[in-house]
Design a protein around this motif. Sequence first.
Motif, PDB file in Angstrom:
ATOM      1  N   THR A  30       0.850  -1.187   0.000  1.00 38.33           N
ATOM      2  CA  THR A  30       0.000   0.000   0.000  1.00 38.33           C
ATOM      3  C   THR A  30       0.885   1.235   0.000  1.00 38.33           C
ATOM      4  N   THR A  31       0.723   2.096  -1.012  1.00 33.29           N
ATOM      5  CA  THR A  31       1.501   3.331  -1.072  1.00 33.29           C
ATOM      6  C   THR A  31       0.663   4.556  -0.743  1.00 33.29           C
ATOM      7  N   ALA A  32      -0.643   4.475  -0.958  1.00 31.90           N
ATOM      8  CA  ALA A  32      -1.536   5.598  -0.652  1.00 31.90           C
ATOM      9  C   ALA A  32      -2.892   5.051  -0.242  1.00 31.90           C
ATOM     10  N   VAL A  33      -3.540   5.766   0.673  1.00 26.79           N
ATOM     11  CA  VAL A  33      -4.872   5.373   1.115  1.00 26.79           C
ATOM     12  C   VAL A  33      -5.726   6.629   1.243  1.00 26.79           C
ATOM     13  N   GLY A  34      -6.985   6.514   0.877  1.00 26.51           N
ATOM     14  CA  GLY A  34      -7.905   7.639   0.970  1.00 26.51           C
ATOM     15  C   GLY A  34      -9.178   7.228   1.671  1.00 26.51           C
ATOM     16  N   TYR A  35      -9.713   8.131   2.479  1.00 26.57           N
ATOM     17  CA  TYR A  35     -10.934   7.863   3.238  1.00 26.57           C
ATOM     18  C   TYR A  35     -12.002   8.876   2.865  1.00 26.57           C
ATOM     19  N   ASP A  36     -13.204   8.376   2.534  1.00 27.71           N
ATOM     20  CA  ASP A  36     -14.361   9.209   2.216  1.00 27.71           C
ATOM     21  C   ASP A  36     -15.518   8.803   3.114  1.00 27.71           C
ATOM     22  N   LEU A  37     -16.461   9.719   3.281  1.00 30.42           N
ATOM     23  CA  LEU A  37     -17.674   9.411   4.022  1.00 30.42           C
ATOM     24  C   LEU A  37     -18.679   8.813   3.049  1.00 30.42           C
ATOM     25  N   ALA A  38     -19.217   7.646   3.387  1.00 30.52           N
ATOM     26  CA  ALA A  38     -20.198   6.965   2.540  1.00 30.52           C
ATOM     27  C   ALA A  38     -21.563   7.023   3.208  1.00 30.52           C
ATOM     28  N   GLN A  39     -22.545   6.324   2.632  1.00 29.41           N
ATOM     29  CA  GLN A  39     -23.889   6.307   3.189  1.00 29.41           C
ATOM     30  C   GLN A  39     -23.917   5.520   4.494  1.00 29.41           C
ATOM     31  N   ASP A  40     -24.954   5.802   5.301  1.00 27.24           N
ATOM     32  CA  ASP A  40     -25.213   5.087   6.557  1.00 27.24           C
ATOM     33  C   ASP A  40     -24.028   5.125   7.517  1.00 27.24           C
ATOM     34  N   ASP A  41     -23.338   6.246   7.586  1.00 29.12           N
ATOM     35  CA  ASP A  41     -22.184   6.442   8.473  1.00 29.12           C
ATOM     36  C   ASP A  41     -21.061   5.433   8.239  1.00 29.12           C
ATOM     37  N   LEU A  42     -20.975   4.892   7.044  1.00 27.24           N
ATOM     38  CA  LEU A  42     -19.854   4.033   6.680  1.00 27.24           C
ATOM     39  C   LEU A  42     -18.714   4.888   6.163  1.00 27.24           C
ATOM     40  N   ILE A  43     -17.526   4.358   6.254  1.00 24.62           N
ATOM     41  CA  ILE A  43     -16.349   5.032   5.712  1.00 24.62           C
ATOM     42  C   ILE A  43     -15.883   4.224   4.512  1.00 24.62           C
ATOM     43  N   SER A  44     -15.646   4.905   3.414  1.00 25.56           N
ATOM     44  CA  SER A  44     -15.156   4.262   2.207  1.00 25.56           C
ATOM     45  C   SER A  44     -13.645   4.473   2.133  1.00 25.56           C
ATOM     46  N   SER A  45     -12.925   3.403   1.900  1.00 21.67           N
ATOM     47  CA  SER A  45     -11.473   3.467   1.828  1.00 21.67           C
ATOM     48  C   SER A  45     -11.011   3.021   0.453  1.00 21.67           C
ATOM     49  N   THR A  46     -10.144   3.806  -0.162  1.00 23.89           N
ATOM     50  CA  THR A  46      -9.548   3.463  -1.443  1.00 23.89           C
ATOM     51  C   THR A  46      -8.047   3.378  -1.240  1.00 23.89           C
ATOM     52  N   ILE A  47      -7.437   2.283  -1.675  1.00 22.77           N
ATOM     53  CA  ILE A  47      -5.994   2.136  -1.533  1.00 22.77           C
ATOM     54  C   ILE A  47      -5.356   1.937  -2.894  1.00 22.77           C
ATOM     55  N   VAL A  48      -4.108   2.365  -2.991  1.00 19.69           N
ATOM     56  CA  VAL A  48      -3.305   2.140  -4.184  1.00 19.69           C
ATOM     57  C   VAL A  48      -2.283   1.073  -3.830  1.00 19.69           C
ATOM     58  N   LEU A  49      -2.320  -0.030  -4.566  1.00 19.50           N
ATOM     59  CA  LEU A  49      -1.413  -1.152  -4.337  1.00 19.50           C
ATOM     60  C   LEU A  49      -0.351  -1.189  -5.420  1.00 19.50           C
ATOM     61  N   GLU A  50       0.873  -1.418  -5.005  1.00 13.99           N
ATOM     62  CA  GLU A  50       1.980  -1.630  -5.946  1.00 13.99           C
ATOM     63  C   GLU A  50       2.307  -3.111  -5.936  1.00 13.99           C
ATOM     64  N   ASN A  51       2.212  -3.733  -7.097  1.00 12.43           N
ATOM     65  CA  ASN A  51       2.562  -5.149  -7.245  1.00 12.43           C
ATOM     66  C   ASN A  51       3.890  -5.239  -7.980  1.00 12.43           C
ATOM     67  N   PHE A  52       4.771  -6.088  -7.496  1.00 11.06           N
ATOM     68  CA  PHE A  52       6.069  -6.239  -8.128  1.00 11.06           C
ATOM     69  C   PHE A  52       6.014  -7.385  -9.118  1.00 11.06           C
ATOM     70  N   ASN A  53       6.062  -7.016 -10.401  1.00  5.62           N
ATOM     71  CA  ASN A  53       6.083  -7.980 -11.479  1.00  5.62           C
ATOM     72  C   ASN A  53       7.044  -7.450 -12.534  1.00  5.62           C
ATOM     73  N   PRO A  54       8.147  -8.142 -12.793  1.00  3.26           N
ATOM     74  CA  PRO A  54       9.139  -7.623 -13.741  1.00  3.26           C
ATOM     75  C   PRO A  54       8.628  -7.474 -15.168  1.00  3.26           C
ATOM     76  N   GLN A  55       7.598  -8.253 -15.554  1.00  6.19           N
ATOM     77  CA  GLN A  55       7.096  -8.171 -16.923  1.00  6.19           C
ATOM     78  C   GLN A  55       6.171  -6.977 -17.153  1.00  6.19           C
ATOM     79  N   ILE A  56       5.600  -6.425 -16.095  1.00  6.12           N
ATOM     80  CA  ILE A  56       4.652  -5.326 -16.227  1.00  6.12           C
ATOM     81  C   ILE A  56       5.303  -4.042 -15.731  1.00  6.12           C
TER      82      ILE A  56
END
Length: 135
Positions: A30-56
């Motif tokens: 995980t290199t970055a994470v973001g938190y937003d307010l969603a419906q029904d007092d839930l918190i929405s979390s978005t993360i950016v994942l870095e995968n190590f793959n030499p071909q990509i």
Amino acid sequence: MKKFFVFLSSSLLILTSCVQSRELENLGLTTAVGYDLAQDDLISSTIVLENFNPQIENSSRTVTAQSHTSKGMRQKLNLETSKNIVSGQLRVTLYNEELSRKGIYNLVDTLSRDPSIGNMIYLCVTDNTTKEILK
């Protein structure tokens, strides 16, 4: 003395195998994470994942989940990916302004208590949704 040396060397041999190995290819860093307010007092979390793959060249991916706590979000995010999500490379956390007005102490406190996260993290509050920014 000889028995002590044998006992000490055998215990050291056994204890060296207790360390959990982690293959970099099987981890989602995980290199970055973001938190937003969603419906029904839930918190929405978005993360950016870095995968190590030499071909990509560009192997980053964003994943989103909703929950009441950050621990619940991490469990849901782990279920959505084939990689084991780790936060040792976390550098940026984003918070939506609407959520930050309600209070983000619990989210920041959870991050500060995680021993795998360093102390060089940027905390940002944004007008836009963090999901838009991270995608």
